[in-house]
Structure formats: C-alpha cells, structure tokens
Design an enzyme around this catalytic site. Structure first.
Site, PDB file in Angstrom:
ATOM      1  N   GLY A   1      44.663   4.111  58.888  1.00 58.84           N
ATOM      2  CA  GLY A   1      44.782   4.344  57.822  1.00 58.84           C
ATOM      3  C   GLY A   1      44.453   3.067  56.945  1.00 58.84           C
ATOM      4  O   GLY A   1      42.989   2.615  58.125  1.00 58.84           O
ATOM      5  N   ASN A   2      44.255   2.903  55.776  1.00 55.40           N
ATOM      6  CA  ASN A   2      43.262   1.686  55.384  1.00 55.40           C
ATOM      7  C   ASN A   2      44.011   1.102  54.037  1.00 55.40           C
ATOM      8  O   ASN A   2      45.223   1.338  53.596  1.00 55.40           O
ATOM      9  CB  ASN A   2      42.043   2.206  54.385  1.00 55.40           C
ATOM     10  CG  ASN A   2      42.118   3.249  53.487  1.00 55.40           C
ATOM     11  OD1 ASN A   2      42.608   3.121  52.535  1.00 55.40           O
ATOM     12  ND2 ASN A   2      42.102   4.699  53.649  1.00 55.40           N
ATOM     13  N   ARG A   3      43.708  -0.061  53.355  1.00 54.91           N
ATOM     14  CA  ARG A   3      43.788  -0.760  52.826  1.00 54.91           C
ATOM     15  C   ARG A   3      44.295  -0.176  51.160  1.00 54.91           C
ATOM     16  O   ARG A   3      44.657  -1.179  50.209  1.00 54.91           O
ATOM     17  CB  ARG A   3      43.760  -2.446  53.171  1.00 54.91           C
ATOM     18  CG  ARG A   3      44.253  -2.985  54.606  1.00 54.91           C
ATOM     19  CD  ARG A   3      44.454  -4.129  54.841  1.00 54.91           C
ATOM     20  NE  ARG A   3      42.863  -4.647  54.599  1.00 54.91           N
ATOM     21  CZ  ARG A   3      43.345  -5.363  53.003  1.00 54.91           C
ATOM     22  NH1 ARG A   3      44.029  -5.957  51.887  1.00 54.91           N
ATOM     23  NH2 ARG A   3      41.611  -6.031  52.935  1.00 54.91           N
ATOM     24  N   SER A   4      44.305   0.837  50.663  1.00 55.99           N
ATOM     25  CA  SER A   4      43.499   0.669  49.419  1.00 55.99           C
ATOM     26  C   SER A   4      45.190   0.762  48.532  1.00 55.99           C
ATOM     27  O   SER A   4      46.172   1.929  49.151  1.00 55.99           O
ATOM     28  CB  SER A   4      42.973   2.209  49.350  1.00 55.99           C
ATOM     29  OG  SER A   4      43.055   2.308  47.672  1.00 55.99           O
TER      30      SER A   4
ATOM     31  N   ALA B   1      40.370   6.057  48.659  1.00 52.71           N
ATOM     32  CA  ALA B   1      39.116   5.412  49.611  1.00 52.71           C
ATOM     33  C   ALA B   1      39.955   6.417  50.692  1.00 52.71           C
ATOM     34  O   ALA B   1      40.724   6.221  51.151  1.00 52.71           O
ATOM     35  CB  ALA B   1      40.018   4.005  49.982  1.00 52.71           C
TER      36      ALA B   1
END
Ligand code: CTP
Ligand code: CA
Length: 224
Positions: free
Chosen positions: A33-36, A100
C-alpha cells in the site's frame, strides 16, 4: 458580508472524486500500500458538496470520516477503484483523480499465508503494472467532461517539480494536473498541502498552500 459567492457555483454538476490509497493483496493477511490517508480527496468532496455539486466519492481505504451528503463507494484494490470510477464517470461532468493508485500489483495473490518456512532468508515478489486509470478516463471521456489528475512528486527543486508535472499532464491527457510534493513528512496524511495547478499545455493556473479544505476550494475555483 451577506454574499456567499461560492455557495452554489457547482449546483447541478455531477462530480466524481477518488480518494485514499489503493492496496494490493499478497495473501489473505498482507498487502502492498501507500501512505495516502484520503484527506485531500475527502476535503474536495466536502467543498464540492457545499458548493452545490452532486458528489460521488470513490474511497480507497479511507483513514478519515466519510463526508456528509455524498455517495460513497468503498474500494480497496486498483482494479476495484478502476471499475467504480469508470461506472460513475459515465454520467459525470467532472472527474478528479485524487487517489494514490498503486502502480504495480503482485502477479499472483496467494490463497494461503506466505511463510518463512517456505521462503527461507529471502523473498522476491513479482509485480505487474496496473492500468493507468486517469489516462483511460481521459481517452474515453464523454463530450464536455473535465478531468483533473494529481501528481505526487518527491522532487525537491521547485522548477524541476513543475517540469515533471508538465510531462505527466501531457502523458495523461487530463485537463488539469494538481502537482503536490510528497515525502516522509509532506503531502500524505498531513493537514496542510502545497499545490501548483497546471492546465493543458503546461502553464500554471494557480498555486498556493493551506489546509486541505482551502486547497480543495482553490482547485474547485479553477474547475468552475
Ligand atoms: N493514476 C492512475 N492510475 C495509475 C496510476 C496513477 O489513474 N495506475 C493517477 C493518479 O490518481 C493521479 C495521477 O494518475 O491522479 C498521477 O499519479 P502519479 O503517481 O503522480 O503518476 P504516475 O503516472 O503513476 O507516474 P509515477 O508514479 O511513475 O511518477
Ligand atoms: Ca504512481
């Protein structure tokens, strides 16, 4: 002041906004995943709703409360987000891709947990590229629809940041690109944002910084 100029300038407009960050499962218990957090996209939904728009928010793993009086479609993976946004975009006046989106996903999703017993000291993941949803939306859009992309860039130099944004806007075929700097402490999951908005052809139409609701209203001013 009795006059509230922003109140209804999006009345009757259908706006689709994607927010958050997509997650790609590896196995039943893990994902890439990502930090959005979804804060900027949710602020856009709130601002558009309060200016009179009918808002559909496609939320990918939102870490913030859902906005009021908006239709919210919850998704997790990039392929789910793609299906949801394409369905909603068919009848939209404006589409804003603030999410994102994971650029790659695991080539295979395992049915059982990956274990150390099986993998040993090293684990190599094979990833495949996800479709570019924004580019697809731009190339298949109904007549008169306005499409806005976001660009997350870690480039420290301001001029080079805008240059990268220009090239990205041209590649995507969107009408506007909101360029914002992201980093360990910037952009994602913060309450403030700093943006440069580029129009088709690459010229700067607006820039500034502030809390995510003010930034949202700035972006909507450009769209209006
Ligand atoms: N985007 C998308 N589909 C993808 C990747 C990104 O629709 N598979 C959208 C994002 O929602 C955003 C815009 O494209 O509105 C730009 O995303 P960004 O990650 O900055 O650009 P990429 O084209 O993915 O390029 P890179 O990450 O390699 O810089
Ligand atoms: Ca990307």
């Amino acid at each position: 002041e009795l006059v509230e100029p922003r109140r209804t300038d999006l009345a009757g407009r259908r706006i689709v906004i994607t927010a958050g960050g997509t997650r790609e499962p590896l196995d039943p218990v893990r994902f890439l995943g990502n930090r959005s957090s979804g804060k900027q996209g949710v602020a856009l939904a709130e601002a558009a709703r309060s200016r009179g728009a009918e808002v559909t928010l496609i939320g990918a793993n939102l870490e913030v409360a859902h906005p009021e009086r908006c239709d919210v479609v919850a998704v997790s993976t990039t392929l789910e987000l793609r299906d949801a946004v394409r369905a909603a975009a068919a009848t939209a006046d404006v589409v804003i891709m603030a999410a994102a989106v994971a650029d790659y996903r695991p080539a295979e999703v395992r049915d059982s947990k990956i274990t150390k017993e099986e993998q040993g000291d090293e684990l190599t993941l094979r990833l495949v590229k996800n479709p570019d949803i924004l580019a697809e939306l731009a190339s298949e859009r109904p007549a008169g629809q306005t499409i806005i992309g976001f660009a997350a860039e870690t480039e420290p130099d301001d001029a080079l940041l805008v240059e990268r944004g220009r090239a990205k806007l041209a590649r995507k075929g969107a009408d506007f690109l909101v360029v914002n700097r992201v980093g360990w402490h910037e952009g994602f999951a913060t309450d403030e944002n700093s943006i440069v908005v580029l129009a088709e052809g690459g010229h700067v139409v607006t820039e500034g910084n502030g809390d995510k609701l003010s930034v949202a209203n700035r972006i909507l001013d450009v769209i209006v």
